[in-house]
Design an enzyme around this catalytic site. Structure first.
Site, PDB file in Angstrom:
ATOM      1  N   MET A   9       0.832  -1.197   0.000  1.00 36.99           N
ATOM      2  CA  MET A   9       0.000   0.000   0.000  1.00 36.99           C
ATOM      3  C   MET A   9       0.873   1.257   0.000  1.00 36.99           C
ATOM      4  O   MET A   9       0.572   2.231  -0.693  1.00 36.99           O
ATOM      5  CB  MET A   9      -0.933   0.017   1.207  1.00 36.99           C
ATOM      6  CG  MET A   9      -1.934   1.170   1.172  1.00 36.99           C
ATOM      7  SD  MET A   9      -2.954   1.327   2.663  1.00 36.99           S
ATOM      8  CE  MET A   9      -3.968  -0.147   2.557  1.00 36.99           C
ATOM      9  N   TRP A  55       2.260   1.764  -3.382  1.00 35.48           N
ATOM     10  CA  TRP A  55       1.244   2.259  -4.318  1.00 35.48           C
ATOM     11  C   TRP A  55       1.212   3.787  -4.317  1.00 35.48           C
ATOM     12  O   TRP A  55       1.041   4.417  -5.365  1.00 35.48           O
ATOM     13  CB  TRP A  55      -0.133   1.696  -3.952  1.00 35.48           C
ATOM     14  CG  TRP A  55      -1.221   2.326  -4.766  1.00 35.48           C
ATOM     15  CD1 TRP A  55      -1.523   2.088  -6.085  1.00 35.48           C
ATOM     16  CD2 TRP A  55      -2.152   3.330  -4.338  1.00 35.48           C
ATOM     17  NE1 TRP A  55      -2.580   2.873  -6.494  1.00 35.48           N
ATOM     18  CE2 TRP A  55      -2.986   3.646  -5.439  1.00 35.48           C
ATOM     19  CE3 TRP A  55      -2.365   3.986  -3.120  1.00 35.48           C
ATOM     20  CZ2 TRP A  55      -4.006   4.589  -5.359  1.00 35.48           C
ATOM     21  CZ3 TRP A  55      -3.381   4.918  -3.040  1.00 35.48           C
ATOM     22  CH2 TRP A  55      -4.193   5.214  -4.145  1.00 35.48           C
ATOM     23  N   HIS A  56       1.423   4.397  -3.158  1.00 36.75           N
ATOM     24  CA  HIS A  56       1.443   5.861  -3.102  1.00 36.75           C
ATOM     25  C   HIS A  56       2.670   6.420  -3.820  1.00 36.75           C
ATOM     26  O   HIS A  56       2.620   7.533  -4.362  1.00 36.75           O
ATOM     27  CB  HIS A  56       1.441   6.342  -1.646  1.00 36.75           C
ATOM     28  CG  HIS A  56       0.110   6.192  -0.964  1.00 36.75           C
ATOM     29  ND1 HIS A  56      -0.217   5.101  -0.180  1.00 36.75           N
ATOM     30  CD2 HIS A  56      -0.982   6.988  -0.959  1.00 36.75           C
ATOM     31  CE1 HIS A  56      -1.449   5.246   0.277  1.00 36.75           C
ATOM     32  NE2 HIS A  56      -1.935   6.370  -0.169  1.00 36.75           N
ATOM     33  N   GLY A  57       3.767   5.677  -3.810  1.00 39.67           N
ATOM     34  CA  GLY A  57       4.985   6.132  -4.475  1.00 39.67           C
ATOM     35  C   GLY A  57       6.204   5.408  -3.937  1.00 39.67           C
ATOM     36  O   GLY A  57       6.142   4.749  -2.904  1.00 39.67           O
TER      37      GLY A  57
END
Length: 385
Positions: free
Chosen positions: A315, A318-320
Site C-alpha cells: 500500500m 502504491w502511493h509512491g
C-alpha cells in the site's frame, strides 16, 4: 478543469445533475445520460492534453480486451496460476509504465492521465474475481462506465465491478431515489464544509505555525496536517459519493469517524475504507492463504504479522517509491502486527477491553500513533530528525 476543486466544475455539475434527478424522479434509466456526462467531464479535465486522452482510450481498450480474453481462457482452462499472473501483469502494465517507465525523467510520461491509479484497482479486481470464478460475464458498457464515472475518477472511492453494474442497470423506485438525493444533498453540504472551510483552517495553521524545526512546528505538522488531510480527503469523498447518488450509483463511503478508533485495526476499518478493504480482500487475505497453504509457517500470529507487513508495504509503494511512503507502509504494517499480537496473546487486553478507562487510554495511544503516521506520510518528518 479540476474535479471538485474549480468553481466551474461545481457549476457544470449542478446543472448537469438536474436532468439526472428528473430521470430518477420519473423512474427512467440514468445510465446513458450518466455515461455521457462522465465523458464530458473526462474531456473537460483532460482537454489541454491530447496525449492524455489518447492514453486513456488505449488504457480502456487494453483493460477491457484483456479482461474479456482472460475470462474466455478462464472458462476454457479453469484456474491456471500461470495464466492468471500473466493477465495480472498485463492489467498492471500501464500503471507500471506510468510510474516507472523509461520516459519518467523527460516531458513525456506513459499513461499520464487523471485517475489511472484508481482505475487500476478496478481492473485488477476484475481479473482477480474472474480467477476466483465470481465474475462470469464482462459487460462492456458497465465496465467502461465504471472506469470513467466522473465523481470517483480522480480519488475514489474504489467501487467493485459487480456492485456498480447492479446499480447501472437498476431502476430505482421514486421514493427510494428521492431519499437517495436527500442523502446526497446532505453529504454534498457536509463535504463542502469539510473541504473548503475546516481543511482550509488547518492548512492555514500549517502555513503560519508549521515552519522551522522546533517543538511547535513538530506538533503543528503532526496534528494540524493529520486533520487537514482528513477533512480535505473526507470532504472530497463525501462530495464524490453525493454526486454518485444523483446519478443513481451508490458509491461506497470512504471514511467513518476514523479518529475515534481504539486500535489500529479499527482505524483501517474506518480510514480510506474502499482502499483498505480492497487491500484486505485482494492482498492480505491471499497472502495469508498462500502462507498457510505452503505449510512452511504454522504459527498463525507469524502468518498474520507477515501478511500485515507485506500488505501495508505494498500500500505504501502504491502511493509512491519515495522513502516516506515506504516507511509509512512499514510503520502501519508493524503497528497492525503488534496490535494482533497484543490483543490475542496478552491477557490484560481481554480482561480490561470493556473498561472505560482502558478504552480511553487505547483511543489516546491509537490517535497519536495515527497522527505520527500521517506526519511520516507527509514527508515532513525528516526535517525534525
Amino acid at each position: 478543469m479540476q474535479l471538485f476543486v474549480d468553481t466551474g466544475f461545481f457549476v457544470y455539475a449542478a446543472l448537469l445533475s438536474l436532468p439526472a434527478i428528473l430521470l430518477g424522479y420519473f423512474e427512467k434509466p440514468i445510465r446513458l445520460y450518466g455515461f455521457a456526462v462522465s465523458l464530458l467531464f473526462v474531456f473537460l479535465a483532460m482537454k489541454d492534453s491530447k496525449t492524455a486522452l489518447v492514453f486513456l482510450v488505449i488504457f480502456l481498450i487494453w483493460q477491457l480486451l484483456e479482461a474479456k480474453i482472460y475470462l474466455w481462457l478462464r472458462q476454457k482452462q479453469g484456474r491456471k496460476a500461470g495464466t492468471y499472473w500473466l493477465f495480472m501483469g498485463l492489467a498492471l502494465l500501464p500503471l507500471l509504465l506510468n510510474k516507472y517507465g523509461i520516459a519518467q525523467h523527460s516531458q513525456f510520461v506513459f499513461f499520464a492521465f487523471l485517475g489511472i491509479s484508481y482505475m487500476e484497482f478496478k481492473a485488477l479486481q476484475v481479473i482477480i474475481q474472474i480467477y476466483d470464478g465470481q465474475i462470469k460475464q464482462i459487460d462492456s458498457f458497465s465496465y467502461i462506465y465504471m472506469m470513467i464515472f466522473f465523481p470517483v475518477l480522480t480519488s475514489g472511492p474504489i467501487d467493485r465491478s459487480e456492485r456498480f453494474k447492479k446499480d447501472v442497470y437498476r431502476t430505482i423506485p421514486r421514493a427510494e431515489y428521492l431519499e437517495l438525493v436527500g442523502k446526497g444533498l446532505w453529504k454534498m453540504s457536509l463535504g463542502l464544509v469539510y473541504k473548503l472551510v475546516i481543511s482550509a483552517i488547518f492548512y492555514q495553521a500549517i502555513l503560519l505555525l508549521g515552519k522551522g524545526n522546533g517543538s511547535l512546528a513538530f506538533f503543528v505538522n503532526m496534528y494540524a496536517y493529520g486533520f487537514y488531510l482528513f477533512f480535505d480527503f473526507a470532504g472530497y469523498s463525501l462530495m464524490a459519493v453525493a454526486m454518485s447518488y444523483f446519478f443513481g450509483i451508490q458509491s461506497p463511503d470512504n471514511f467513518n469517524k476514523p479518529f475515534i478508533s481504539k486500535d489500529m485495526k479499527e482505524f483501517w476499518d474506518r480510514w480510506h475504507i474502499s482502499l483498505s478493504h480492497w487491500f484486505r480482500d485482494f492482498v492480505f487475505s491471499r497472502i495469508t492463504m498462500d502462507i498457510m497453504k505452503s505449510g512452511k509457517v504454522r504459527n498463525k500470529y507469524v502468518i498474520a504479522s507477515t501478511a500485515f507487513i507485506i500488505n501495508m508495504l505494498i500500500m505504501g509503494l502504491w502511493h509512491g517509491v519515495e522513502s516516506h511512503y515506504i516507511i509509512y507502509g512499514l510503520y502501519h504494517g508493524v503497528l497492525l502486527a503488534g496490535t494482533e499480537l497484543y490483543q490475542k496473546k496478552l491477557p490484560w487486553h481481554k480482561k480490561y477491553r470493556k473498561n472505560p478507562a482502558y478504552q480511553g487510554l487505547s483511543w489516546f495511544v491509537t490517535f497519536n500513533l495515527v497522527m505520527f503516521g500521517l506526519l511520516i506520510f507527509s514527508g515532513n518528518l525528516s526535517k525534525f530528525i
